[in-house]
Design an enzyme around this catalytic site. Structure first.
Site, short mmCIF file in Angstrom:
data_model
loop_
_atom_site.label_atom_id
_atom_site.label_comp_id
_atom_site.label_asym_id
_atom_site.label_seq_id
_atom_site.Cartn_x
_atom_site.Cartn_y
_atom_site.Cartn_z
N HIS A 9 0.82 -1.21 0.00
CA HIS A 9 0.00 0.00 0.00
C HIS A 9 0.85 1.26 0.00
O HIS A 9 0.65 2.16 -0.80
CB HIS A 9 -0.95 0.01 1.21
N GLY A 73 -9.30 -5.90 -0.43
CA GLY A 73 -10.17 -4.76 -0.17
C GLY A 73 -10.33 -3.89 -1.40
O GLY A 73 -9.99 -4.29 -2.53
N HIS A 75 -8.75 -1.28 -2.52
CA HIS A 75 -7.56 -0.96 -3.32
C HIS A 75 -7.23 -2.08 -4.30
O HIS A 75 -6.90 -1.81 -5.45
CB HIS A 75 -6.35 -0.72 -2.41
#
Length: 120
Positions: A9, A73, A75
């Site tokens: 991330h 998720g 993203h």
């Protein structure tokens, strides 16, 4: 030549990337003939595109992106496919593929259970 990208991330704190760098170091020690790069979705460098460009410049023809996320998720469901498709367009000579999030693998989950059990 095959290569791998460990994709995370990203965060504002530069120390957040340290585990990714350790993963890449471990990969290099155990898979001498297969290059590895780290890449981040946001807030850190290199980006996915920059990592693919680096590997392409090193002669990679097949790149597997491993999302080092706990789960699939928003993203990974929304942002990541767009980034991957953009890279496919910019690097048509590279066969790009991706795995599911590492946190969805039973062996990874078991490693977390084993780690947790040692804390007792």
């Amino acid at each position: 030549m095959k290569a791998i990208i460990l994709f995370g991330h990203g965060a504002r704190d530069p120390r957040w990337r340290e585990p990714f760098d350790r993963l890449a170091t471990l990969w290099r020690a155990q898979h001498l003939g297969t290059p590895v790069e780290v890449a981040f979705l946001e807030m850190m460098q290199p980006s996915l595109e920059e990592a693919v460009a680096s590997l392409a410049g090193s002669g990679a023809t097949q790149v597997t992106v491993v999302p080092v996320f706990f789960g699939q998720g928003g993203h990974l469901r929304n942002d990541f496919p767009v980034l991957l498709d953009d890279c496919r367009e910019k690097f048509p000579q590279i066969a790009l593929s991706a795995t599911p999030a590492v946190g969805e693998d039973l062996a990874v989950l078991q490693a977390i259970i084993d780690f947790s059990a040692k804390a007792l």
